[in-house]
Design an enzyme around this catalytic site. Structure first.
Site, PDB file in Angstrom:
ATOM      1  N   HIS A 218       4.515   3.249 -13.211  1.00 48.63           N
ATOM      2  CA  HIS A 218       4.455   3.357 -11.747  1.00 48.63           C
ATOM      3  C   HIS A 218       3.269   4.208 -11.319  1.00 48.63           C
ATOM      4  CE1 HIS A 218       5.664   3.918  -7.595  1.00 48.63           C
ATOM      5  NE2 HIS A 218       5.593   5.228  -7.771  1.00 48.63           N
TER       6      HIS A 218
ATOM      7  N   TYR B 157      13.156   3.021 -18.786  1.00 46.33           N
ATOM      8  CA  TYR B 157      14.015   2.177 -17.962  1.00 46.33           C
ATOM      9  C   TYR B 157      13.767   0.674 -18.107  1.00 46.33           C
ATOM     10  CZ  TYR B 157       9.900   2.649 -14.872  1.00 46.33           C
ATOM     11  OH  TYR B 157       8.623   2.681 -14.362  1.00 46.33           O
TER      12      TYR B 157
ATOM     13  N   ARG C  52       4.481  -5.199 -12.537  1.00 43.72           N
ATOM     14  CA  ARG C  52       3.717  -3.991 -12.853  1.00 43.72           C
ATOM     15  C   ARG C  52       3.741  -3.793 -14.365  1.00 43.72           C
ATOM     16  NH1 ARG C  52       6.088   0.863 -13.569  1.00 43.72           N
ATOM     17  NH2 ARG C  52       7.744   0.553 -12.046  1.00 43.72           N
TER      18      ARG C  52
END
Length: 397
Positions: free
Chosen positions: A294, A303, A290
């Site tokens: 998200h 993160y 990805r």
């Protein structure tokens, strides 16, 4: 006794004269491939002749067009979300190859149970772009009448069920639909998508066991994009691969390069053919990444590193397929520019038409539950229609 009760677990429900052929021997998308990685496209645009599925040029160009359209559509929808014109959006950037190749490998009668990033399969299978965009806005052009959450597109026209924001419930639903198809003795195959995080949910394990025992004609596809929102794959499973999880349930499983359209098409085509011939379920792990957030509510910089993103961007499925088309003389800079202009115009026209539509009529609140509306709801509807309309958001109509 019902047909289900009379049939031993794993046995075919077809009469003997109509018995399906035995499953084909394992292939690159069959047993033993759950720790390897099937790939076809090399980074320089050339093919591995040992794994090349031999797709015709028209299908390769179609796949490239679909990836390009989704890339541009996602960029436009995220821009609209940032401007406050739509509420929420989940882009598929970097993962387009797997859902698009899957859709191209299916028959129109097959069903799809998606997760967050597979809604594009609707467009590949002929769902109108205008109506698709209307589902993002949730207005009167939306076939779902604005009732569904954003980015939960679905359509009976193309046999696609809406996904659920809860992680994993579509997996047993897909297996159940496949079991129903088997009981009806039709040739339908059901595809169920999930992310890597969903394979740590109980739904996954229940579904895989049921599918294997009853030989349901389904293909379960995990898009392993390395992040279950903000949790890396290695933090939520100790399995060496995601695909290996199918082995415990007796489900033939394969691991495929999810950024390689040709590899995914081959793996899915073989699994679908096996299911349609009566060979039961398959499980495919599509290894991808990805690239974006998200969702429009996420900040991935909190993160993961930019270096990781840059490394995976070099394996962009659009770039890899584009290099292959260029090497075969099927795409050049002029053709690319013309395609981009055509697709941007198509998207802009759909957005312009849809955005001006009114909200769903308020009386539709009472539709689609009862075949005949009960008296108390008829009274409530009449009372609603007698009341003045609430002011629109932002002071508009």
């Amino acid at each position: 006794m019902s047909e289900l009760e009379a049939t031993p677990p794993g046995a075919s429900t077809r009469p003997a004269a109509d018995a399906p052929p035995p499953p084909a021997p394992p292939s690159r998308a069959g047993e033993g491939d759950d720790e390897g990685l099937l790939s076809v496209l090399r980074d320089d645009g050339s093919l591995d002749p040992a794994t090349d599925p031999g797709l015709p040029e028209a299908l390769l160009l179609r796949a490239y067009r679909e990836i390009k359209r989704l890339r541009l559509l996602d960029a436009r929808m995220l821009l609209l979300q940032r401007q406050g014109r739509v509420g929420f959006y989940g882009a598929c950037t970097g993962q387009e190859a797997t859902p698009i190749a899957t859709a191209l490998a299916l028959e129109p009668t097959d069903w799809i149970f998606p997760a967050l990033r597979e809604s594009v399969t609707m467009l590949v299978r002929g769902f109108p772009l205008r109506t698709y965009v209307a589902q993002v806005f949730g207005n009167s052009g939306d076939l779902l009448k604005g009732r569904q959450m954003p980015s939960h597109m679905s359509g009976r026209l193309v046999n696609q069920v809406s996904w659920s924001s809860c992680i994993g419930p579509q997996i047993p639903q897909a297996v159940g639909a496949a079991w129903a198809a088997k009981l009806r003795r039709d040739s339908t195959v059901v595809v169920g998508f999930m992310g890597d995080g969903a394979t740590s949910e109980p739904d996954f394990h229940s579904a895989m066991n049921f599918a294997a025992v009853f030989r349901a004609p389904c293909v379960m596809i995990c898009q392993n994009n390395h992040w279950a929102i903000s949790v890396p794959t290695e933090r939520q499973t100790a399995s060496r691969t995601i695909a290996i999880k199918g082995r415990a349930y007796g489900v033939p499983s394969a691991r495929v390069d999810g950024n390689d359209v040709l590899a995914v098409y081959r793996a899915v085509s073989e699994a679908v053919a096996r299911a349609r011939a009566g060979g039961g379920p398959s499980f495919i792990e599509a290894l991808t990444y990805r690239v974006g957030a998200h969702s429009s509510s996420d900040d991935p910089s909190r993160y993961r590193s930019q270096e990781e993103v840059d490394r995976w961007t070099k394996r962009d499925p659009l770039l890899r397929l584009g290099r292959h088309l260029a090497a075969r003389g099927l795409m050049d800079d002029a053709a690319e520019a013309a395609l981009e202009a055509e697709l941007n115009a198509e998207i802009a026209a759909a957005v312009a038409e849809v955005e001006g539509m009114d909200p769903p009529a308020r009386e539709t609140l009472f539709d689609d539950v009862y075949a005949e509306l009960p008296w108390h709801l008829r009274d409530q509807r009449a009372e609603l229609l007698r009341s003045p309309k609430a002011p629109a958001h932002g002071g508009g109509r």
